[in-house]
Design a protein around this motif. Structure first.
Motif, PDB file in Angstrom:
ATOM      1  N   PHE A  19       1.902   1.310  -3.127  1.00 52.97           N
ATOM      2  CA  PHE A  19       2.607   2.430  -2.508  1.00 52.97           C
ATOM      3  C   PHE A  19       2.804   2.131  -1.022  1.00 52.97           C
ATOM      4  CE2 PHE A  19       0.242   4.077  -6.085  1.00 52.97           C
ATOM      5  CZ  PHE A  19       1.206   4.829  -6.754  1.00 52.97           C
ATOM      6  N   THR A  20       4.045   2.336  -0.546  1.00 53.01           N
ATOM      7  CA  THR A  20       4.365   2.099   0.866  1.00 53.01           C
ATOM      8  C   THR A  20       5.175   3.277   1.393  1.00 53.01           C
ATOM      9  OG1 THR A  20       6.371   0.886   0.240  1.00 53.01           O
ATOM     10  CG2 THR A  20       4.364  -0.410   0.601  1.00 53.01           C
ATOM     11  N   ASP A  21       5.196   3.422   2.737  1.00 48.06           N
ATOM     12  CA  ASP A  21       5.998   4.469   3.388  1.00 48.06           C
ATOM     13  C   ASP A  21       7.449   4.004   3.500  1.00 48.06           C
ATOM     14  OD1 ASP A  21       3.796   6.049   3.689  1.00 48.06           O
ATOM     15  OD2 ASP A  21       3.297   5.241   5.671  1.00 48.06           O
ATOM     16  N   ARG A  22       8.402   4.888   3.225  1.00 45.40           N
ATOM     17  CA  ARG A  22       9.816   4.546   3.321  1.00 45.40           C
ATOM     18  C   ARG A  22      10.602   5.791   3.731  1.00 45.40           C
ATOM     19  NH1 ARG A  22      11.871   3.188  -2.678  1.00 45.40           N
ATOM     20  NH2 ARG A  22      13.880   3.296  -1.604  1.00 45.40           N
ATOM     21  N   THR A  23      11.754   5.585   4.330  1.00 50.33           N
ATOM     22  CA  THR A  23      12.593   6.702   4.776  1.00 50.33           C
ATOM     23  C   THR A  23      13.328   7.310   3.596  1.00 50.33           C
ATOM     24  OG1 THR A  23      14.395   5.151   5.243  1.00 50.33           O
ATOM     25  CG2 THR A  23      12.873   5.662   7.051  1.00 50.33           C
TER      26      THR A  23
END
Length: 569
Positions: free
Chosen positions: A20-24
């Motif tokens: 899981f990663t942060d994305r816009t």
């Protein structure tokens, strides 16, 4: 723990690990407006609709099926090792550990984590999050209204439902309870009826924890208080059976039918002895038998319930009472409504029955001494429950009102001296608290629609098991106000019992005086007084008794007020 099922699966078979990663935020689908769709619809203007000022309701019925659940365990083995290392080999794992501990990356990671761990430990030692700030404050349970809630219902798993005739709690804790099932109506047993009784786990109502297989249906059952693995059961054919739960469902030993009771065995109680293997039983055949469960070929002692002293049974036993603090004394409740007080160590068999108390119009289904005041005992029979004093044999000192339905069982609370319980044929459980009120039950609970046949409270005083005619055993949890002793309750109950005993003694002595006067007049040949004069004499005696009674009450009140003032000063 015994391993029943083994599931083996490698880590690589679980699939790819999720990352899981942060994305816009981004738009995945954009549907433009289609003006051509307007032609497919007609606009309604104006739009009329009729409404009524009543909510629309619907009724649905669902009959859910009953599912039996089973417990399964998973045994997790050690993992995370490389493929070329066998975790079962100690030498290989030791070599791999030493190799990892010498790695610089491992040393740096431990140093970084060490400072964080040290800070957390210091923080935990500085503040105790589990500290109790109000340990010395005593909770006042009397402010809470009395209540009870249903925790579980244990149903007879057989097709032909039988009566739950007796209940016994596991001695060590409230983990299990044993239930005896039988059909007590004469010749009403359907063909193919099961004779099994069950031990239930309190937290597993779907399936019995163990099945007991007697040769005749069990009427009563009792755990050995010194050995929780051993229990005895009284059978419908009069025999006594003994089980050891570690050795299976079949009884270890059964008494010989020629030396057993000839009627159903209604009650069995263990005695306090050095061996912890002695018990005694009673039945409607008019006998009380003593047994040693190590040798059950024949009873060790026999007592015939005969108050006429002719050597033949004249009364049938239904209930028993035994107080460990009085090892030689015991009491028997009979189906004729008479309670017998007996002494086991009397010199002759005729002297064993010391006294009898008669006050019920039917069988005495329950008989128990008050745990705090053994001198006073409770009896339940016909439509009332009565409290007696050993000093008075003519009448009880307190009694409940006559109920519309028959009473079937009753018992004292083991933690509150003023509380006792009664069960009724209409399925109600009544809780009586004489500290709250004496004319009506403090709490009446409709447990089920069928008749309640038996009840048994756990030693902690917070759990109550009620057995019904249809074989359902309902487990109830009582509120703190019913399971915790109130302030000065023991002294207050003692005063109530002593006051009522004095009142009954005064009335009894007045009644005897009246009888003696009548006898003296008849012997002197005087004419019999008129009926109205007799009524006047009786009214005068009652008035005098009431004056004496209220005078003693006022004196007790003055004494209590003086004690309270002295304590305040």
């Amino acid at each position: 723990m015994e391993i029943v099922y083994v599931y083996t699966k490698k880590r690589e078979e679980f699939g790819r690990q999720c990352n899981f990663t942060d994305r816009t935020a981004e738009s995945l689908v954009d549907i433009p407006v289609d003006d051509s769709l307007k032609e497919s619809f007609i606009e309604r203007n104006p739009c009329e609709s009729a409404i009524q000022c009543a909510p629309e309701m619907s009724e649905h019925e669902v009959n859910t099926e009953r599912f039996e659940t089973q417990s399964r365990g998973i045994n997790h083995v050690e993992g995370g090792w490389p493929k070329d290392i066998n975790p079962a080999e100690v030498e290989q794992t030791m070599r791999f550990r030493k190799k990892v501990e010498k790695d610089e990356v491992y040393i740096q990671a431990i140093q970084q984590l060490g400072s964080v761990m040290e800070h957390t430990i210091k923080q935990n030692n500085a503040v105790d999050i589990y500290e109790e700030y109000f340990d010395d404050i005593v909770e006042d349970g009397c402010a809470e209204p009395p209540s009870a809630k249903t925790i579980n219902v244990f149903r007879d798993p057989n097709e032909h439902k039988r009566t739950a005739s007796n209940i016994s709690w596991y001695p060590d804790n409230a983990q299990k309870l044993a239930v005896a099932y039988s059909v007590l109506e004469f010749q009403r047993s359907p063909p193919g009826m099961s004779m099994d009784s069950y031990i239930w786990d309190v937290e597993s109502p779907n399936k019995p924890d163990m099945t007991l297989k007697p040769i005749s249906p069990l009427v009563c059952i009792e755990y050995n208080p010194k050995d929780p693995h051993c229990l005895v059961g009284g059978q419908y054919n009069g025999q006594l059976a003994f089980w050891d739960t570690r050795k299976g469902s079949q009884p270890i030993e059964v008494s010989a039918i020629s030396n057993s009771h000839s009627d159903p065995l209604y009650k069995c109680i263990f005695l306090t002895s050095k061996t912890g293997t002695e018990c005694f039983t009673t039945s409607t055949d008019g006998q009380v038998l003593w047994w040693d469960i190590r040798k059950m070929a024949e009873p060790t002692e026999t007592l015939i319930l005969d108050i006429t002293k002719k050597g033949k049974p004249t009364l049938g036993g239904i209930s028993l009472e035994y107080e460990p603090t009085m090892p030689t004394k015991f009491m028997v409740g009979t189906e004729q409504g008479i309670v017998l007080s007996c002494n086991r160590k009397a010199k002759s068999p005729s002297e064993r029955i010391v006294a009898n108390y008669s006050g019920h119009y039917g069988p005495v289904y329950a008989l128990q001494r008050n745990p705090f005041f053994p001198k006073n005992f409770l009896t339940v029979g016909d439509w009332t429950a009565r409290i007696w004093s050993e000093d008075l044999r003519e009448s009880s000192i307190m009694w409940t009102k006559f109920h519309k339905s028959y009473l079937t069982d009753g018992c004292w609370s083991p933690v509150r001296p003023a509380v006792f319980f009664t069960s009724r044929m209409d399925g109600c459980l009544d809780v009586w608290d004489y500290m709250f009120k004496q004319n009506d039950p403090t709490l009446s609970l409709q447990v089920c629609d069928d008749a309640l046949n038996c009840l048994r409270i756990q030693d902690s005083g917070s759990l109550m098991a009620c057995g019904s005619h249809s074989g359902n055993v309902t487990l109830l949890e009582l509120s703190d106000s019913l399971s915790q002793q109130q302030r000065n309750e023991k002294a207050s109950v003692n005063q109530i019992f002593e006051r009522e005993t004095k009142r009954e003694k005064i009335l009894e002595s007045r009644y005897r005086e009246l009888k003696l006067k009548e006898r003296a007049k008849s012997q002197q040949g005087e004419e019999k007084p008129a009926a109205d004069e007799d009524e006047e004499d009786a009214d005068e005696l009652i008035d005098e008794a009431e004056k004496n009674f209220w005078f003693t009450v006022e004196q007790e009140k003055i004494g209590i007020e003086k004690k309270e003032k002295d304590a305040e000063q």
